[in-house]
Design an enzyme around this catalytic site. Structure first.
Site, PDB file in Angstrom:
ATOM      1  N   LYS A 171       0.849  -1.205   0.000  1.00 18.17           N
ATOM      2  CA  LYS A 171       0.000   0.000   0.000  1.00 18.17           C
ATOM      3  C   LYS A 171       0.880   1.248   0.000  1.00 18.17           C
ATOM      4  CE  LYS A 171      -0.234  -0.164   5.047  1.00 18.17           C
ATOM      5  NZ  LYS A 171      -1.001  -0.711   6.182  1.00 18.17           N
ATOM      6  N   TYR A 219      16.238  30.732   5.727  1.00 15.49           N
ATOM      7  CA  TYR A 219      15.128  31.568   6.197  1.00 15.49           C
ATOM      8  C   TYR A 219      15.186  31.769   7.701  1.00 15.49           C
ATOM      9  CZ  TYR A 219      12.812  30.848   1.669  1.00 15.49           C
ATOM     10  OH  TYR A 219      12.488  30.823   0.352  1.00 15.49           O
ATOM     11  N   MET A 262      11.227  24.576   1.272  1.00 14.52           N
ATOM     12  CA  MET A 262      10.311  23.787   0.445  1.00 14.52           C
ATOM     13  C   MET A 262      11.067  22.962  -0.589  1.00 14.52           C
ATOM     14  SD  MET A 262       6.996  25.033  -1.759  1.00 14.52           S
ATOM     15  CE  MET A 262       6.149  25.793  -0.383  1.00 14.52           C
TER      16      MET A 262
HETATM   17  C1  LIG Z   1      -0.349  -1.727   6.866  1.00 11.26           C
HETATM   18  C2  LIG Z   1      -0.962  -3.020   7.190  1.00 11.26           C
HETATM   19  C3  LIG Z   1      -0.168  -4.158   7.371  1.00 11.26           C
HETATM   20  C4  LIG Z   1       1.346  -4.116   7.379  1.00 11.26           C
HETATM   21  O1  LIG Z   1       1.814  -3.539   8.588  1.00 11.26           O
HETATM   22  P1  LIG Z   1       3.403  -3.435   8.869  1.00 11.26           P
HETATM   23  O2  LIG Z   1       3.493  -3.019  10.287  1.00 11.26           O
HETATM   24  O3  LIG Z   1       3.913  -2.395   7.936  1.00 11.26           O
HETATM   25  O4  LIG Z   1       3.985  -4.761   8.601  1.00 11.26           O
HETATM   26  C5  LIG Z   1      -0.816  -5.377   7.542  1.00 11.26           C
HETATM   27  N1  LIG Z   1      -2.165  -5.449   7.565  1.00 11.26           N
HETATM   28  C6  LIG Z   1      -2.958  -4.378   7.439  1.00 11.26           C
HETATM   29  C7  LIG Z   1      -4.434  -4.530   7.484  1.00 11.26           C
HETATM   30  C8  LIG Z   1      -2.390  -3.119   7.247  1.00 11.26           C
HETATM   31  O5  LIG Z   1      -3.173  -2.043   7.130  1.00 11.26           O
END
Ligand SMILES: *Cc1c(COP(=O)(O)O)cnc(C)c1O
Length: 391
Positions: free
Chosen positions: A36, A277, A325
């Site tokens: 993700k 800055y 930035m």
């Molecule tokens: C993000 C997530 C993981 C992975 O978690 P990590 O701590 O990065 O290994 C597993 N299951 C679900 C549902 C998640 O949202």
């Protein structure tokens, strides 16, 4: 091309981390990777060639990412792996997902709206039921499974329940797993409810992210969902300690990502000059600075101002003044310099030194997850065969 910082993804580190987890799992349990958030900022499409052959499943949040994985598999001619969308699913997405053989999580009341479009298309969608065992996020409480899933068995022509999952709330911040064990008991109660409802046992169970995979053997079940540790980063200090306690040794995880930038200019400032800055830094002596074209827009946190260092030619160089930035300024007075530019490592190794995502997170007051996930999606990412030499 505009000079910008770039991210290197180390295929050898990915393979090493996968081998570590295969060793931990010992062949009984499938190894799934969570990709993700653009593979935790590493770049999903950059990472896939290295990662895809090593895993039994991929987990994403969005339908778009799931379909991007399917398109990549088709393009390079690789057999599809199971892909599960963990995030919210809209009714107008289910036909495309079913057609692509992507599974989705059924964990909120929205699932009833999936039935008409699937029936219309004559397609069946694989679903994993999410049990809320104590995180208080998605999913159904064990005692509400029956009501929440009422009618799911009658929709088996379009909804094929193949798995059941949960997610732990408190495995990373502790060195004892009392709450997680309670969650596992709740999960098992929810699994029994789901299996009774669909009239079938032996659903694929998955509960474990990185930390529980390492420290809670009973959480592994049929497949694990390893995120941060696949990228070579520890979920937390407590997880390191727990892993050492539980396993009797600490596996080595190799950080997958390096972040480097070539300087825009290098110049000498006389003692007394101000930098950046707010004039918050004043040179106490003649100072050679390098101006680096990277800033908080790119994901280098402004909150590390006055704390951070980068690496140039294997030496630590302080970030002077405030992070801007699109710029940071670093002190390269002590770096042997042949000109005209220097290459700075913002994250990763250079010579015997390393700046880790944990270092940057510590200076910023956050966690390594946020550092990598917020690296700008506009930055170029390249897959390299092994750790690249710089300088
Ligand atoms: C993000 C997530 C993981 C992975 O978690 P990590 O701590 O990065 O290994 C597993 N299951 C679900 C549902 C998640 O949202």
């Amino acid at each position: 091309m505009t000079r910008t910082s770039r991210i290197e993804i180390d295929a050898a580190a990915v393979a090493h981390n996968a081998a570590v987890f295969r060793g931990v799992l010992g062949g009984q349990t499938g190894l799934g990777a969570v990709v993700k958030a653009d593979a935790y900022g590493h770049g999903l499409l950059t990472l896939l060639p290295a990662l895809h052959p090593l895993v039994d499943a991929l987990y994403v949040i969005t339908s778009a990412d799931a379909l991007a994985i399917r398109a990549w598999e088709t393009r390079v001619g690789r057999a599809p792996v199971p892909v599960l969308v963990l995030g919210v699913i809209e009714a107008d997405e289910v036909v495309a997902l079913a057609r692509a053989g992507v599974r989705v999580v059924l964990g909120d009341p929205g699932w009833r709206a999936w039935i008409p479009p699937l029936r219309g298309a004559g397609l069946q969608l694989g679903v994993d039921v999410h049990i809320d065992s104590g995180l208080g996020r998605e999913g159904f409480l064990p005692e509400s499974v029956r009501a929440a899933l009422d009618g799911v068995a009658e929709a088996s022509d379009v909804l094929d329940v193949v798995g059941v999952m949960t997610h732990f709330a408190d495995t990373e911040d502790v060195t004892e797993q009392t709450y997680a064990l309670r969650q596992l008991r709740e999960f098992d109660r929810g699994v029994a409810e789901v299996e009774a409802l669909v009239g079938r046992a032996g659903l694929q169970r998955h509960t474990a992210a990185s930390a529980p995979t390492l420290v809670l053997p009973d959480a592994r079940r049929e497949v694990v969902r390893v995120g941060i540790a696949f990228y070579g980063l520890w979920p937390s200090r407590e997880t390191r300690i727990s892993t050492l306690l539980v396993r009797g040794e600490l596996p080595r995880l190799d950080p997958v990502l390096s972040w480097r930038v070539e300087s825009q200019l290098v110049k000498d400032l006389p003692a007394g000059s101000f930098v950046g800055y707010g004039c918050t830094h004043r040179c106490t002596h003649d100072t050679r600075i390098a101006v680096l074209p990277v800033g908080y827009y790119d994901g280098y946190p402004r909150s590390v101002s006055h704390r951070a260092h980068v690496l140039v030619a294997g030496r630590r160089c302080a970030v002077l003044g405030r992070v801007m930035m699109n710029h940071i300024i670093v002190d390269v007075t002590d770096v042997p310099w042949a000109g005209p530019t220097v290459v700075a490592t913002l994250l990763g190794r250079d010579g015997g030194e390393e700046v880790s995502a944990d270092d940057l997170a510590g200076w910023a007051g956050t966690i390594n997850y946020e550092i990598v996930a917020r690296l700008g999606s506009h930055l170029p990412r390249v897959l390299v065969a092994g750790a690249e030499r710089v300088g």
